[in-house]
Design an enzyme around this catalytic site. Structure first.
Site, PDB file in Angstrom:
ATOM      1  CD1 TRP A  77      42.363  39.038  37.204  1.00  0.00           C
ATOM      2  CD2 TRP A  77      40.632  39.270  35.917  1.00  0.00           C
ATOM      3  NE1 TRP A  77      42.517  38.031  36.166  1.00  0.00           N
ATOM      4  CE2 TRP A  77      41.413  38.254  35.590  1.00  0.00           C
ATOM      5  CE3 TRP A  77      39.424  39.501  35.212  1.00  0.00           C
ATOM      6  CZ2 TRP A  77      40.980  37.272  34.376  1.00  0.00           C
ATOM      7  CZ3 TRP A  77      39.036  38.706  34.205  1.00  0.00           C
ATOM      8  CH2 TRP A  77      40.001  37.765  33.772  1.00  0.00           C
ATOM      9  CD  GLU A  91      43.655  46.142  47.388  1.00  0.00           C
ATOM     10  OE1 GLU A  91      43.059  45.605  46.569  1.00  0.00           O
ATOM     11  OE2 GLU A  91      44.950  45.556  47.316  1.00  0.00           O
ATOM     12  CD  GLU A  97      44.929  38.264  49.948  1.00  0.00           C
ATOM     13  OE1 GLU A  97      45.418  37.777  48.896  1.00  0.00           O
ATOM     14  OE2 GLU A  97      44.150  39.255  50.031  1.00  0.00           O
ATOM     15  N   GLY A 139      46.807  38.297  42.787  1.00  0.00           N
ATOM     16  CA  GLY A 139      46.191  39.716  42.475  1.00  0.00           C
ATOM     17  C   GLY A 139      47.223  40.046  41.213  1.00  0.00           C
ATOM     18  N   GLY A 140      48.152  40.906  41.270  1.00  0.00           N
ATOM     19  CA  GLY A 140      48.915  41.446  39.957  1.00  0.00           C
ATOM     20  C   GLY A 140      49.389  40.377  39.291  1.00  0.00           C
TER      21      GLY A 140
HETATM   22  P1  PGA Z   1      48.844  40.829  45.000  1.00  0.00           P
HETATM   23  O1  PGA Z   1      47.426  40.826  45.567  1.00  0.00           O
HETATM   24  O2  PGA Z   1      49.286  39.227  44.380  1.00  0.00           O
HETATM   25  O3  PGA Z   1      49.092  41.724  43.825  1.00  0.00           O
HETATM   26  O4  PGA Z   1      49.977  41.046  46.082  1.00  0.00           O
HETATM   27  C1  PGA Z   1      46.993  39.843  46.095  1.00  0.00           C
HETATM   28  C2  PGA Z   1      45.644  40.123  46.757  1.00  0.00           C
HETATM   29  O5  PGA Z   1      45.382  41.387  47.114  1.00  0.00           O
HETATM   30  O6  PGA Z   1      44.635  39.393  46.754  1.00  0.00           O
END
Ligand code: PGA
Length: 273
Positions: A33, A119, A189, A256-257
């Site tokens: 999240w 990130e 990722e 994520g999103g």
């Molecule tokens: P996303 O993010 O599904 O929004 O691309 C995935 C993540 O950062 O783990």
């Protein structure tokens, strides 16, 4: 049969094979999240999720922002849904303003922690040395790390993506005793796919997941590597999840999103069995 019918038939056969394969596989479905949701939204989401019928062969893990972890511990009590921290410091305690420790994660019964998310690496300057220390610390506290690795767009364009992934895996896991690796997960990722709506193609995922497995085999032996789940993350959504799920060596997803809205997340869960 004209050309159109042959192509359609081919698609239908492929869909049927994929569907069968997806139904028989066990998946880890992890929701990252990030820094989203308020208290009310968290409670509503969990209430809905607890009512959802889904195949128990699959494992659900939620990664809420830190302030809500204790709430999830209460709300998810008695369910099979797990939760974890999005990050930890490597030390158990000390003067580290704004950080959270693996002891705190263990205290709240967290079984999982995300480590080395792109990130964290790019926005918060997390180095490979820090990632390694966090991995070791997670093992020390009996928490399963989900180690994120992936190339950026430049490395992909310049065909250096495998070097980058190898480097990230070696530096994080290089000299770790293989006996500790039983509790490890990897998430591939690609940075260029995170939050962009541009997922890696099944072909690209197949290539990298096989490559990750080969590196893990080299590090820890084939038997151990076989059992380390490798997840895919990067713009996973309700439309692409089934095709990616059918790819060899894909053991699950870090979403994520698409994990923020219950509707979308529940559709992803449902489409995996
Ligand atoms: P996303 O993010 O599904 O929004 O691309 C995935 C993540 O950062 O783990």
């Amino acid at each position: 049969m004209d050309k159109f019918d042959t192509a359609r038939l081919h698609d239908i056969i492929l869909d049927t094979i994929n569907l069968k394969m997806v139904k028989s596989k066990e998946f880890i479905i992890a929701a990252n999240w990030k820094m989203n949701k308020n208290l009310k939204e968290v409670i509503l989401f969990i209430e809905e999720l607890k009512k959802l019928q889904y195949s128990r062969k699959n494992k659900l893990i939620l990664f809420p922002p830190f302030p809500y972890v204790i709430l999830l511990r209460e709300l998810l009590r008695g369910t099979e849904i797990s939760y974890g921290f999005q990050n930890i410091h490597w030390e158990a305690s000390g003067a580290f303003t704004g950080e959270v420790s693996p002891v705190m994660a263990a205290d709240l019964n967290c079984e999982f922690v995300i480590i080395g998310h792109s990130e964290r690496r790019s926005i918060f300057s997390e180095t490979e040395d820090m990632v390694k220390k966090k991995i070791c610390s997670a093992f020390d506290h009996n928490i399963t790390p989900i180690l994120c690795v992936g190339e950026n767009s430049e490395e992909r364009r310049e065909n250096r993506f495998k070097d980058e992934i190898r480097q990230q895996l070696y530096s994080a896991l290089g000299d770790i005793d293989f006996k500790r690796i039983r509790k490890l997960m990897i998430a591939y990722e690609p940075v260029w796919a995170i939050g962009t709506g541009l997922n890696a193609s099944p072909g690209q995922i197949k290539e990298i997941h096989a490559y990750i497995k080969s590196i893990l085999s080299g590090l820890f032996g084939e038997e151990t590597a076989k059992d380390i789940p490798v997840l895919y993350g990067g713009s996973v959504n309700t439309k692409n999840v089934k095709d990616i799920a059918a790819v060899e060596n894909v053991s699950g997803f870090l979403v994520g999103g698409a994990s923020l809205q219950f509707e979308q997340f529940s559709q992803i869960i449902k489409s995996l069995g």
